[in-house]
Design an enzyme around this catalytic site. Structure first.
Site, PDB file in Angstrom:
ATOM      1  N   ASP A   7      11.000   8.570   3.919  1.00 43.35           N
ATOM      2  CA  ASP A   7      10.982   7.132   4.206  1.00 43.35           C
ATOM      3  C   ASP A   7      11.860   6.825   5.424  1.00 43.35           C
ATOM      4  O   ASP A   7      13.073   7.094   5.402  1.00 43.35           O
ATOM      5  CB  ASP A   7      11.505   6.416   2.944  1.00 43.35           C
ATOM      6  CG  ASP A   7      11.295   4.919   2.972  1.00 43.35           C
ATOM      7  OD1 ASP A   7      10.851   4.391   4.009  1.00 43.35           O
ATOM      8  OD2 ASP A   7      11.585   4.276   1.943  1.00 43.35           O
ATOM      9  N   GLY A  19       3.308   2.186   8.176  1.00 42.33           N
ATOM     10  CA  GLY A  19       2.127   2.053   9.026  1.00 42.33           C
ATOM     11  C   GLY A  19       2.432   1.863  10.501  1.00 42.33           C
ATOM     12  O   GLY A  19       1.525   1.608  11.306  1.00 42.33           O
ATOM     13  N   ASP A  69       5.971  -2.847   1.746  1.00 43.16           N
ATOM     14  CA  ASP A  69       5.995  -2.631   0.293  1.00 43.16           C
ATOM     15  C   ASP A  69       5.070  -3.568  -0.482  1.00 43.16           C
ATOM     16  O   ASP A  69       4.984  -4.762  -0.193  1.00 43.16           O
ATOM     17  CB  ASP A  69       7.406  -2.837  -0.248  1.00 43.16           C
ATOM     18  CG  ASP A  69       8.348  -1.716   0.153  1.00 43.16           C
ATOM     19  OD1 ASP A  69       7.987  -0.922   1.045  1.00 43.16           O
ATOM     20  OD2 ASP A  69       9.442  -1.651  -0.416  1.00 43.16           O
TER      21      ASP A  69
HETATM   22  C1  GAL Z   1      11.196   1.356   0.828  1.00 40.74           C
HETATM   23  C2  GAL Z   1       9.883   2.025   0.426  1.00 40.74           C
HETATM   24  C3  GAL Z   1       9.729   1.849  -1.060  1.00 40.74           C
HETATM   25  C4  GAL Z   1      10.892   2.512  -1.766  1.00 40.74           C
HETATM   26  C5  GAL Z   1      12.234   1.982  -1.233  1.00 40.74           C
HETATM   27  C6  GAL Z   1      13.427   2.757  -1.756  1.00 40.74           C
HETATM   28  O1  GAL Z   1      11.351   1.487   2.186  1.00 40.74           O
HETATM   29  O2  GAL Z   1       8.812   1.433   1.124  1.00 40.74           O
HETATM   30  O3  GAL Z   1       8.499   2.401  -1.492  1.00 40.74           O
HETATM   31  O4  GAL Z   1      10.823   3.897  -1.562  1.00 40.74           O
HETATM   32  O5  GAL Z   1      12.266   2.023   0.182  1.00 40.74           O
HETATM   33  O6  GAL Z   1      14.641   2.316  -1.253  1.00 40.74           O
END
Ligand code: GAL
Length: 396
Positions: free
Chosen positions: A151, A200, A221
């Site tokens: 991420d 994306g 999200d």
């Molecule tokens: C966001 C991600 C989520 C989750 C979260 C955890 O950036 O899109 O799916 O993983 O971080 O902190």
């Protein structure tokens, strides 16, 4: 802590050449069909513990979800502590022994996934893999990890500091950060599904295969509200050509059963994700599932649409206001055809068989109802509730 902690700022996409066939062929061993499983984030967020993950593994087996295809048990953010003197990533007290947890999950016939970031910190401000990519990949392999969600999070700040307004450099840095971890995972020799999460940015679907992505998030999200799920799901129109065996578009994890939508809305969610050949990662508390939630998640004929071996993503074929028809080619020449009612009240929707490439004599099966239905003079009209759906399999 909010789980919508990243607002994806869409930047100019750069024109990329199509992914080399070799890269696609290489990744098709893993994730030959869209990955299915469970992820801790949507329900547990940063509260998730070893016991919750074991509980999810137990529930996948006892509920029949494992046998329906839900194989990956994915720990999202918040398992990480700092590093030891040699720089090895440590688990925090919620996860006392990752190898033991992995052995437990594997003993149930399941696979274990984990989460990290190319930045120094994850989105939840836990330790990321920045400058420790190879070391972390080796640790994951030693633990027996089968899936990594990677991420972007704080790496966005590093890009910003180093590239400023130089979009080309920013794009190259982002790509390199994923490539680095992909190569590190590959060097371990352990097959580890590589799940890219950078919301994306830079039209990742155009280049995700070049950096080894088996799936890539196409959006910011999801959350457990119809408006957000609908916005994300229907925004996938036009992306079908980028998906295929080993490399999938990922419009984020499922919210089915989390309580913020009606059953009709959860049916629509599951139907749309199946038509999109999306990864199916349940995001609910599996230890407290209603029979309706379980029925939505485990309908065999609906899962078969998502998991069809041809590996084609579906796309929109017709829309008139809030009424839409989407179709997904299936192996053997059939098609899955979904009728969606995005309106605020019930309405009839008509499928014209010629719009999905079939003649008047085509056979229709309603997959949620589990029964054959009949078209009249090449048309099939059905009354669909507000935010509801009908999923058909059409064959000659
Ligand atoms: C966001 C991600 C989520 C989750 C979260 C955890 O950036 O899109 O799916 O993983 O971080 O902190």
């Amino acid at each position: 802590m909010s789980r919508r902690n990243i607002s994806a700022s869409w930047v100019l996409s750069l024109c990329m050449l199509a992914a080399p066939a070799a890269a696609i062929a290489q990744s098709s061993q893993l994730a030959a069909t869209p990955p299915m499983g469970w992820n801790s984030w949507n329900h547990f967020a940063t509260r998730v513990t070893d016991a919750d993950v074991r509980g999810a593994a137990d529930a996948l087996v006892s509920s029949g979800m494992r046998d329906a295809g839900y194989i990956y048990v994915n720990i999202d953010d918040s398992w990480e502590a700092g590093r030891d003197a040699q720089g090895n990533i440590q688990t925090n007290k919620k996860f006392p022994d990752m190898k033991a947890l992995s052995d437990y999950v594997h003993s149930k016939g399941l696979k274990l996934g984990i989460y990290s970031s190319p930045g120094p910190q994850t989105c939840g401000k836990y330790e990321g893999s920045y400058q420790h990519e190879e070391q972390d990949a080796k640790t994951y392999a030693a633990w027996g990890i089968d899936y990594l969600k990677y991420d972007q999070c704080s790496y966005g700040k590093i890009i910003q500091q180093e590239a400023g307004n130089d979009h080309e450099k920013a794009f190259a840095m982002q790509k390199d950060s994923y490539d680095k971890m992909y190569k590190a995972l590959k060097a371990t020799g352990r097959p580890i599904v590589f799940s890219m999460c950078q919301y994306g940015l830079n039209n990742v679907w155009e280049w995700g295969t070049e950096v080894g992505g088996n799936l890539w998030r196409t959006t910011g999200d999801i959350n457990d509200h119809y408006t957000r799920m609908e916005q994300i799901g229907f925004s996938q129109a036009g992306l079908s050509k980028y998906a295929g065996p080993g490399h999938w578009n990922d419009p984020d994890m499922l919210e089915v059963g989390n309580g913020g939508m009606t059953d009709d809305e959860y049916h629509l969610h599951m139907t749309l994700w199946a038509i999109l050949a999306s990864p199916l990662l349940a995001g609910n508390d599996l230890s407290k599932m209603s029979p309706e939630t379980l029925a939505i998640l485990t309908n065999k004929e609906v899962i078969a649409v998502d998991q069809d071996a041809l590996g084609k993503q579906g796309d929109r074929v017709w829309a008139e206001g809030p009424s839409e028809v989407w179709a997904k080619p299936l192996s053997g020449g059939a098609k899955a055809v979904a009728l969606f009612n995005r309106a605020e009240s019930a309405r009839p929707i008509t499928l014209k068989l010629k719009d999905v490439g079939f003649g008047n004599n085509a056979k229709l099966r309603d997959l949620w109802a589990g029964k054959e239905v009949t078209a009249t003079n090449g048309s099939y009209t059905v009354l669909i509730p507000k935010h509801g759906t009908v999923l058909l399999k059409v064959s000659q």
